[in-house]
Design an enzyme around this catalytic site. Sequence first.
Site, PDB file in Angstrom:
ATOM      1  N   LYS A 196     -27.996 -48.123 -43.634  1.00 16.57           N
ATOM      2  CA  LYS A 196     -29.178 -47.526 -42.986  1.00 16.57           C
ATOM      3  C   LYS A 196     -30.050 -48.607 -42.385  1.00 16.57           C
ATOM      4  O   LYS A 196     -30.789 -48.366 -41.419  1.00 16.57           O
ATOM      5  CB  LYS A 196     -29.962 -46.640 -43.959  1.00 16.57           C
ATOM      6  CG  LYS A 196     -30.446 -47.333 -45.232  1.00 16.57           C
ATOM      7  CD  LYS A 196     -31.849 -47.830 -45.182  1.00 16.57           C
ATOM      8  CE  LYS A 196     -32.155 -48.809 -46.294  1.00 16.57           C
ATOM      9  NZ  LYS A 196     -33.561 -49.124 -46.476  1.00 16.57           N
ATOM     10  N   THR A 253     -36.747 -45.536 -43.553  1.00 19.13           N
ATOM     11  CA  THR A 253     -36.606 -46.889 -42.986  1.00 19.13           C
ATOM     12  C   THR A 253     -36.801 -46.875 -41.476  1.00 19.13           C
ATOM     13  O   THR A 253     -37.355 -47.816 -40.907  1.00 19.13           O
ATOM     14  CB  THR A 253     -35.204 -47.456 -43.324  1.00 19.13           C
ATOM     15  OG1 THR A 253     -34.984 -47.279 -44.714  1.00 19.13           O
ATOM     16  CG2 THR A 253     -35.101 -48.926 -43.013  1.00 19.13           C
TER      17      THR A 253
END
Length: 344
Positions: A196, A253
């Site tokens: 990610k 994120t």
Amino acid sequence: MKKFSIGVLGAGTWGMALARMLTVSGNDVQVWSAIEAEVDNLSTTRVHPNLPGMVIPQELRFTKSIEEVCTGKDVLLFAVPSVFVRSTAAKARPYIRSGQIIVDVAKGIEPDTLYTMTEILADELSHENGPRAVRLVALSGPTHAEEVALDLPTTIVSASPDLEAAEVVQEVFSNTCMRVYTNTDIKGVELSGAMKNVIALGVGISTGLGYGDNARAALITRGIAEIARLGVAMGCNVQTFAGLAGIGDLIVTATSMHSRNNRAGILIGKGESPEQAVKEVGMVVEGINALPAAMELAEKYHVEMPIAQTVNAIVKEGMSASDALRNLMSRDRKSEMPQGYESV
Ligand SMILES: NC(=O)c1ccc[n+]([C@@H]2O[C@H](COP(=O)([O-])OP(=O)(O)OC[C@H]3O[C@@H](n4cnc5c(N)ncnc54)[C@H](O)[C@@H]3O)[C@@H](O)[C@H]2O)c1
């Protein structure tokens, strides 16, 4: 509730945010850092330079001795950046005893070996003078240290094929601000945590180029699709990628200015070199560290990862960000995804 004796290896933002939280929950916590000046600074000022709003409780103890931080603890928390996990494990090895629960919170994949962080720990601790049968758990999810430091509500996943160990870790880390889920698919959880960061870097680049919410949503959605595609090829459970450690962590994120990967990406999108961007962010940017392993995994498992490959072309091969994103949009159409995801 039973209280635990916990050793934390690493005094960066995540190690210290968790160490404070675990201390406030009544556990006996000791923190070790490889940097002696950091131990002196934290133990005297009781403030972390990158978490200025967080007060470090007096009961939280520090040590410069890796032997001391490992000895007599129920749980050891590895909270060093991914590049230091192997060297820290090698130093800690003589002092770790069989049966101890070892929790990793670093996110990354080791280049060359392509090991996840708990695989590095298993490998390093299994050397001749190492302990037998340590119990490894990965703790991962949508968690910014800056928010945990302020007791803001947070969820996280305790992952291990050893469900009993995952449940002990669930008990240790649970409190009114932190809700902990379990998952036995440790590989899927760790792969998500590493990959990610690469996608978030791409989202940051897109933002830096001036692209909008449409592009961000597309990169997040297609980003988790390519992480899932890789994970399924590696034998992970596809459902992991739809959970907190998968899409949850990618969302946090890719959408927050707390994320160094997002911030570094924005700077690169605005025209700074990757080196300048890392310097400006001033801390480890795990997405850049994970790129070589992401490329190797995609090749090894014959999986298309167009977004990760685009980020790699920009960060590692010097392609201009606008050219790379134009290529991404206009690449050949072909069926990319197994059932359940859209085809192009
Ligand atoms: N910060 C977060 O919000 C967060 C959340 C979840 C996971 N993580 C993961 O946790 C890991 C650590 O992140 P962080 O934010 O604490 O990083 P950080 O940049 O704040 O960590 C720096 C720390 O690493 C340690 N260190 C430096 N050099 C070392 C060496 N040679 N050997 C051993 N240790 C050394 C020192 O204690 C230093 O303070 C990363 O893998 C990150 O992806 C971070």
